[in-house]
Design a protein around this motif. Structure first.
Motif, PDB file in Angstrom:
ATOM      1  N   SER A 141      16.138  22.899 -39.303  1.00 16.89           N
ATOM      2  CA  SER A 141      14.881  23.382 -38.731  1.00 16.89           C
ATOM      3  C   SER A 141      15.094  23.747 -37.271  1.00 16.89           C
ATOM      4  CB  SER A 141      13.789  22.311 -38.840  1.00 16.89           C
ATOM      5  OG  SER A 141      13.529  21.993 -40.187  1.00 16.89           O
ATOM      6  N   TRP A 142      14.357  24.741 -36.805  1.00 18.16           N
ATOM      7  CA  TRP A 142      14.484  25.165 -35.418  1.00 18.16           C
ATOM      8  C   TRP A 142      13.201  25.839 -34.942  1.00 18.16           C
ATOM      9  CZ3 TRP A 142      16.958  27.528 -39.494  1.00 18.16           C
ATOM     10  CH2 TRP A 142      16.576  28.842 -39.779  1.00 18.16           C
ATOM     11  N   ILE A 143      13.133  26.003 -33.640  1.00 20.83           N
ATOM     12  CA  ILE A 143      12.029  26.720 -33.006  1.00 20.83           C
ATOM     13  C   ILE A 143      12.640  27.729 -32.039  1.00 20.83           C
ATOM     14  CG2 ILE A 143       9.943  26.561 -31.591  1.00 20.83           C
ATOM     15  CD1 ILE A 143       9.842  23.567 -32.416  1.00 20.83           C
ATOM     16  N   THR A 144      12.187  28.950 -32.118  1.00 17.00           N
ATOM     17  CA  THR A 144      12.659  30.006 -31.223  1.00 17.00           C
ATOM     18  C   THR A 144      11.493  30.536 -30.401  1.00 17.00           C
ATOM     19  OG1 THR A 144      14.441  30.680 -32.715  1.00 17.00           O
ATOM     20  CG2 THR A 144      13.720  32.289 -31.076  1.00 17.00           C
ATOM     21  N   GLU A 145      11.683  30.609 -29.092  1.00 16.35           N
ATOM     22  CA  GLU A 145      10.721  31.259 -28.190  1.00 16.35           C
ATOM     23  C   GLU A 145      11.274  32.618 -27.774  1.00 16.35           C
ATOM     24  OE1 GLU A 145       8.853  28.442 -25.140  1.00 16.35           O
ATOM     25  OE2 GLU A 145      10.794  27.527 -25.596  1.00 16.35           O
ATOM     26  N   ILE A 146      10.452  33.624 -27.845  1.00 20.97           N
ATOM     27  CA  ILE A 146      10.848  34.978 -27.467  1.00 20.97           C
ATOM     28  C   ILE A 146       9.848  35.495 -26.444  1.00 20.97           C
ATOM     29  CG2 ILE A 146      11.408  37.293 -28.297  1.00 20.97           C
ATOM     30  CD1 ILE A 146      11.700  36.039 -31.112  1.00 20.97           C
ATOM     31  N   SER A 147      10.348  35.972 -25.316  1.00 21.37           N
ATOM     32  CA  SER A 147       9.441  36.435 -24.267  1.00 21.37           C
ATOM     33  C   SER A 147       9.926  37.751 -23.681  1.00 21.37           C
ATOM     34  CB  SER A 147       9.309  35.386 -23.158  1.00 21.37           C
ATOM     35  OG  SER A 147      10.560  35.166 -22.531  1.00 21.37           O
ATOM     36  N   ASP A 148       8.961  38.497 -23.186  1.00 18.26           N
ATOM     37  CA  ASP A 148       9.238  39.720 -22.434  1.00 18.26           C
ATOM     38  C   ASP A 148       8.910  39.412 -20.975  1.00 18.26           C
ATOM     39  OD1 ASP A 148       9.327  42.168 -21.197  1.00 18.26           O
ATOM     40  OD2 ASP A 148       8.102  43.224 -22.676  1.00 18.26           O
ATOM     41  N   PRO A 149       9.896  39.318 -20.107  1.00 21.15           N
ATOM     42  CA  PRO A 149       9.640  38.936 -18.715  1.00 21.15           C
ATOM     43  C   PRO A 149       8.663  39.858 -17.998  1.00 21.15           C
ATOM     44  CG  PRO A 149      11.985  38.843 -19.188  1.00 21.15           C
ATOM     45  CD  PRO A 149      11.335  39.515 -20.366  1.00 21.15           C
TER      46      PRO A 149
END
Length: 425
Positions: free
Chosen positions: A117-125
């Motif tokens: 299991s994992w969690i990924t955060e994706i952001s646009d600066p």
């Protein structure tokens, strides 16, 4: 997308101890889902969205996005689906300009595959995040103060064709098969369902994923369903495609269903339909793969509502091809279109009298390595963009020379059961 336009996304992935039921993390709005038997991916929020004019267009956009991204992971030997990932849904007919294919990159992805299991955060600066950053202690549950709501009252109306009219279309398809070189055509019909309040996609996803655990439950931009058919999976160099063609409705009695399974396995009409579908998949994969294994005979796949003839084709992937590229090569297969392909597509356009939209098109996900899973958008409905109380349901049947219009209508009704049951709760 040129270098000025493409965002340079920041991607961070960390291991998670226990995410619980993935379906419970789906938000009511801006959520995407891909779940099978408790495993899969749930996306929350949107950091990027792209309306693609073609598979090639989508692949270029995704390649640019991956190239510009800053990707970090705390995972040892990160599994497929971790890190940067996009969920997608493609139209059945790319020449139809009324519908558009779409890729969506979520802000947060909850993943569970292969026991990890994992969690990924994706952001646009360059943009302000719509969801708060994750803490190391506990990931946020999606909208904890808002429980999924079942539709209270749902009414149904004919879609483009009534039942008798669709039977007439099937009869015409059989006549053409016997007259002009068409071997098989897949004809679909739709049904309009209207609830007394806005539909809650979370409710539909939970109902479908709970009842049809052996299917892939998906939600992408209002298209929701549970497909039994894996168009293509590409993972660590191994390619798999599950072909379904040939269907019979279950009775709910084990002794009767056992006899039905035997009859399906021996049905010349269904075996002919299935053979066309398997041949089309094997031929489409051949230029991109080696060591292909095509079983000599199909097996019977048992689902809660129907039995299917099924064949799992496997192969080793040649370098340089992504899961999305394979989906492009395979679509449309004989399982959702027919054969010969061009003649079948022309027949569909003339006889169905409807826009399939993203029904029967590829639906699934791709990651930054090019791995991914793309099912065929079957057993599904499209929630209306302007009136979320409405959802249009779809079902289709493979028509060959031995098809009976009345039996095909009954089969299409069986294929509408998953969505009708999900709406009924």
């Amino acid at each position: 997308m040129d270098a000025v336009q493409r965002p340079a996304l920041r991607v961070r992935t960390r291991e998670a101890a226990d995410l619980g039921d993935l379906a419970e993390r789906l938000p009511r709005r801006e959520g995407v889902a891909w779940i099978r038997d408790g495993s899969g991916l749930i996306g929350c929020g949107e950091v990027a969205r792209y309306k693609a004019s073609s598979f090639a267009d989508a692949e270029r956009w995704w390649a640019d996005l991956v190239e510009a991204a800053e990707i970090e992971s705390d995972l040892d030997d990160p599994p497929s689906g971790s890190g940067l990932v996009a969920f997608g849904s493609f139209v059945f007919d790319p020449d139809n300009t009324d519908s558009q294919s779409i890729l969506i990159v979520p802000e947060v992805v909850y993943g569970h595959r292969g026991g990890r299991s994992w969690i990924t955060e994706i952001s646009d600066p360059t943009k302000q995040a719509l969801t708060p950053p994750l803490t190391r202690s506990a990931p946020p549950a999606a909208e904890p103060d808002s429980a999924p709501e079942a539709p209270r009252t749902v009414s149904y109306a004919d879609g483009a064709l009534s039942g008798p009219q669709w039977e007439g279309a099937v009869a015409e398809a059989v006549r053409r098969i016997n007259a002009n070189g068409l071997d098989k055509v897949v004809l679909a019909r739709n049904l309009l369902a209207v609830a007394d309040r806005d539909l809650d996609p979370r409710w539909l996803v939970r109902q479908l994923s709970g009842t049809y655990r052996r299917c892939w439950t998906y939600l992408v931009d209002g298209l929701v369903g549970a497909t039994p058919e894996m168009l293509v999976r590409s993972e660590a160099g191994l390619v798999t495609s599950r072909v379904l063609a040939g269907t019979i409705r279950r009775t709910g009695r084990d002794d009767h269903d056992l006899a039905l399974a035997a009859a399906l396995s021996g049905s010349s009409k269904d075996l002919e339909e299935h053979e066309y579908a398997v041949r089309s998949v094997a031929a489409a994969l051949a230029p991109y793969c080696s060591g292909m294994n095509v079983p000599d005979a199909p097996y019977v796949l048992e689902l809660p509502n129907v039995l299917h003839l099924a064949t799992d084709v496997t192969a080793a992937l040649d370098p340089g091809t992504t899961a999305l590229g394979l989906a492009a090569a395979l679509h449309p297969s004989a399982a959702v279109c027919g054969t010969p392909t061009d003649l079948a597509r022309t027949t569909i356009a003339e006889l169905e009298k409807m826009d399939r939209g993203r029904y029967a098109g590829p639906v699934g996900w791709i990651d930054a390595r090019g791995d991914g899973e793309w099912g065929i958008a079957l057993r599904c409905g499209q929630i209306d963009d302007t009136d979320p109380r409405q959802i249009r349901l779809y079902a289709g049947c493979g028509i060959v020379a031995g098809s009976d219009p009345e039996a095909e209508l009954a089969e299409s009704n069986a294929k509408l059961v998953p969505m009708r049951d999900a709406l009924a709760g």
